[in-house]
Enzyme design. Structure first.
Site, PDB file in Angstrom:
ATOM      1  N   GLY A  71       0.816  -1.211   0.000  1.00 28.91           N
ATOM      2  CA  GLY A  71       0.000   0.000   0.000  1.00 28.91           C
ATOM      3  C   GLY A  71       0.851   1.264   0.000  1.00 28.91           C
ATOM      4  O   GLY A  71       0.529   2.253  -0.661  1.00 28.91           O
ATOM      5  N   THR A  72       1.949   1.224   0.736  1.00 25.64           N
ATOM      6  CA  THR A  72       2.816   2.402   0.833  1.00 25.64           C
ATOM      7  C   THR A  72       3.367   2.783  -0.541  1.00 25.64           C
ATOM      8  O   THR A  72       3.315   3.956  -0.937  1.00 25.64           O
ATOM      9  CB  THR A  72       3.974   2.115   1.811  1.00 25.64           C
ATOM     10  OG1 THR A  72       3.411   1.856   3.103  1.00 25.64           O
ATOM     11  CG2 THR A  72       4.948   3.279   1.884  1.00 25.64           C
ATOM     12  N   ASN A 151      -7.857   4.020   8.749  1.00 25.35           N
ATOM     13  CA  ASN A 151      -7.295   2.874   9.458  1.00 25.35           C
ATOM     14  C   ASN A 151      -7.391   3.001  10.977  1.00 25.35           C
ATOM     15  O   ASN A 151      -7.381   2.008  11.678  1.00 25.35           O
ATOM     16  CB  ASN A 151      -5.843   2.662   9.044  1.00 25.35           C
ATOM     17  CG  ASN A 151      -5.039   3.937   9.090  1.00 25.35           C
ATOM     18  OD1 ASN A 151      -5.370   4.912   8.421  1.00 25.35           O
ATOM     19  ND2 ASN A 151      -3.985   3.960   9.876  1.00 25.35           N
ATOM     20  N   GLN A 195      -7.664  -0.073   3.555  1.00 24.97           N
ATOM     21  CA  GLN A 195      -8.515  -0.651   4.597  1.00 24.97           C
ATOM     22  C   GLN A 195      -9.868  -1.106   4.044  1.00 24.97           C
ATOM     23  O   GLN A 195     -10.641  -1.746   4.752  1.00 24.97           O
ATOM     24  CB  GLN A 195      -8.753   0.365   5.731  1.00 24.97           C
ATOM     25  CG  GLN A 195      -7.552   0.605   6.607  1.00 24.97           C
ATOM     26  CD  GLN A 195      -7.187  -0.591   7.489  1.00 24.97           C
ATOM     27  OE1 GLN A 195      -8.020  -1.428   7.823  1.00 24.97           O
ATOM     28  NE2 GLN A 195      -5.925  -0.684   7.855  1.00 24.97           N
ATOM     29  N   SER A 215      -3.650  -3.265  -0.665  1.00 27.40           N
ATOM     30  CA  SER A 215      -2.518  -3.999  -0.094  1.00 27.40           C
ATOM     31  C   SER A 215      -2.951  -5.395   0.338  1.00 27.40           C
ATOM     32  O   SER A 215      -3.975  -5.551   1.005  1.00 27.40           O
ATOM     33  CB  SER A 215      -1.969  -3.224   1.098  1.00 27.40           C
ATOM     34  OG  SER A 215      -0.974  -3.988   1.748  1.00 27.40           O
ATOM     35  N   HIS A 217      -1.773  -7.674   2.543  1.00 26.93           N
ATOM     36  CA  HIS A 217      -1.782  -8.178   3.915  1.00 26.93           C
ATOM     37  C   HIS A 217      -2.911  -7.614   4.770  1.00 26.93           C
ATOM     38  O   HIS A 217      -3.077  -8.009   5.918  1.00 26.93           O
ATOM     39  CB  HIS A 217      -0.412  -7.970   4.574  1.00 26.93           C
ATOM     40  CG  HIS A 217      -0.102  -6.578   5.013  1.00 26.93           C
ATOM     41  ND1 HIS A 217      -0.190  -6.192   6.323  1.00 26.93           N
ATOM     42  CD2 HIS A 217       0.306  -5.475   4.333  1.00 26.93           C
ATOM     43  CE1 HIS A 217       0.166  -4.914   6.436  1.00 26.93           C
ATOM     44  NE2 HIS A 217       0.470  -4.460   5.234  1.00 26.93           N
ATOM     45  N   THR A 253      11.985  -7.134 -11.043  1.00 25.51           N
ATOM     46  CA  THR A 253      11.438  -8.477 -11.258  1.00 25.51           C
ATOM     47  C   THR A 253      10.247  -8.682 -10.330  1.00 25.51           C
ATOM     48  O   THR A 253      10.318  -8.370  -9.138  1.00 25.51           O
ATOM     49  CB  THR A 253      12.529  -9.536 -10.989  1.00 25.51           C
ATOM     50  OG1 THR A 253      13.604  -9.276 -11.893  1.00 25.51           O
ATOM     51  CG2 THR A 253      11.997 -10.947 -11.198  1.00 25.51           C
ATOM     52  N   CYS A 342       1.836   2.593  13.266  1.00 29.97           N
ATOM     53  CA  CYS A 342       2.959   3.429  12.845  1.00 29.97           C
ATOM     54  C   CYS A 342       3.221   4.543  13.851  1.00 29.97           C
ATOM     55  O   CYS A 342       4.341   4.992  14.018  1.00 29.97           O
ATOM     56  CB  CYS A 342       2.679   4.061  11.492  1.00 29.97           C
ATOM     57  SG  CYS A 342       1.767   2.999  10.409  1.00 29.97           S
TER      58      CYS A 342
END
Ligand SMILES: *Cc1c(COP(=O)(O)O)cnc(C)c1O
Length: 401
Positions: A71-72, A151, A195, A215, A217, A253, A342
């Site tokens: 996501g970042t 989030n 989210q 994202s 995860h 890659t 974070c």
């Protein structure tokens, strides 16, 4: 000790079926998708199948999906990519005060390079008002980036209404050729939907967004892999320069096992499951909120009561440090968060909670519980029981009481 995980907004466990699907791509099908031999082509097929699956999840076309490292990177790519592409057309970016750091920090970075960033305020529930956006749009605006669902507090923004404001503004500029780049009109609209994807039905065509970040995860896929949706007709400057992977949009890659995992995670999400799971979680959420407010004096609820993610509970327990509660809960096997993972290592109060108008003290006394597939009512009953005890103890020794 039984462990209870209530931090699904920080990350989710990877689904077993996702792990199983990824494994062959480490050894058996280890080829480089850019290679022309059969090893490479096998890997390439898997990457393209994953792209199709991610596209289906958000109702995009396969060619509109660019895989990223998460996501970042998707947020950085969308924001810096748009800024560098359109810098000769305007220098203004509009975002909100409650974005994730992976949106706010690129904006701060661009400010140092001469871009002007406007941070739209939110109301006491965390909602951005489309009228505020309307007032700030100028011919200098190149990008609007608003988070889909927050989030920390779970508030779901009125993205469709915000996009409508931008579209209306763009249509008024229609006579001006100056206001489009290779046929694509700006300002572009980006949303950080990290989210939201996998948790809410997302349809990029219906929303009308130009760019959308997701994202793996955060919805039972692997870490270190995500995607940026780039609407057909939009071209933004690459974030990574090198090989011609991802049709020249993102060099390096491909993370083949990760991409395969992301694809399977996307495939495993169905609209009907989202609806039934959200119904189950909403009930748990609202009962848990009520039980905290009823059983813990001087506790308050943060965010929007209904326009919020079904799995998100954010409360402040006045006079008690969030961090102290978090550590005490951890000692009895319960994992939650203060604000966001974070910001938990910094002493600054959460920028999201202060944007709601909460004082730094109230923000510091916040706890975030986020639920997921494994969360059961009995886990929340146990959590409440432990939390009541912990708060009593901490208040007993706190000078605030
Ligand atoms: C987790 C998160 C991100 C960052 O995603 P990563 O894949 O961890 O880089 C960005 N935005 C929001 C809203 C998030 O919750």
């Amino acid at each position: 000790m039984k462990k209870i995980y209530l931090d699904y907004a920080a990350t989710t466990p990877t689904d077993k079926r996702v792990v199983t699907a990824m494994l062959p791509y480490f050894r058996e099908f280890f080829g480089n998708p850019s290679s022309l031999h059969s090893f490479g082509q096998e890997a390439k097929r898997a990457v393209e199948e994953a792209r199709r699956r991610v596209a289906v999840l958000i109702n995009a076309e396969s060619e509109e999906i660019v895989f990223t490292s998460g996501g970042t990177e998707a947020n950085n790519f969308a924001i810096k990519g748009t800024a560098y592409t359109l810098r000769n057309h305007g220098l203004q970016i509009i975002t909100s005060a409650i974005e994730h750091h992976s949106v706010l920090k690129p904006c701060k970075f661009l400010e140092k390079q001469g871009f002007k960033v406007i941070y739209l305020p939110v109301d006491e529930y965390g909602l951005v008002n489309p009228k505020d956006l309307e007032k700030k749009l100028t011919s200098e605006t190149i990008l609007v980036s608003i988070i889909f669902a927050n989030n920390e507090i779970g508030t779901i923004e009125p993205i469709k209404d915000l996009v409508e404001v931008v579209k209306k503004f763009r249509s008024k500029q229609v006579s001006s050729i100056q206001h489009s780049v290779s046929g694509a009109q700006f300002p572009f609209f980006h949303t950080d939907a990290v989210q939201a994807v996998g948790h809410l039905p997302i349809n990029v065509k219906e929303l009308g967004v130009d760019l959308l970040s997701l994202s793996g995860h955060k919805f039972y896929g692997p870490k270190g892999v995500g995607a940026l949706y780039i609407r057909q007709g939009i071209k933004i400057t690459s974030f990574l320069h090198g090989g011609e992977q991802e049709r020249g949009r993102r060099a390096s890659t491909e993370n083949v096992p990760g991409i395969v995992g992301l694809g399977v995670a996307a495939e495993l999400i169905s609209k009907s499951d989202i609806i039934s799971e959200n119904k189950r979680l909403t009930k748990l959420r609202d009962e848990f909120i009520a039980s905290i407010l009823n059983n813990i004096p001087k506790s308050q609820f943060n965010g929007h009561p209904t326009r919020r993610l079904a799995n998100n509970v954010n409360v402040s327990i006045l006079g008690v440090e969030g961090e102290a509660m978090l550590l005490s809960l951890d000692e009895v096997g319960i994992a939650c968060s203060t604000g966001s993972a974070c910001s938990s290592s910094s002493l600054e109060p959460s920028h999201v909670l202060t944007a709601l108008g909460l004082s730094p003290e109230v923000a510091h006394s916040s706890l975030r519980f986020t639920f997921g597939r494994e969360t059961q009512k009995k886990d929340l009953d146990y959590t409440l029981q432990q939390l009541v005890k912990i708060v009593k103890k901490l208040r007993g020794i706190s000078p605030f009481k």
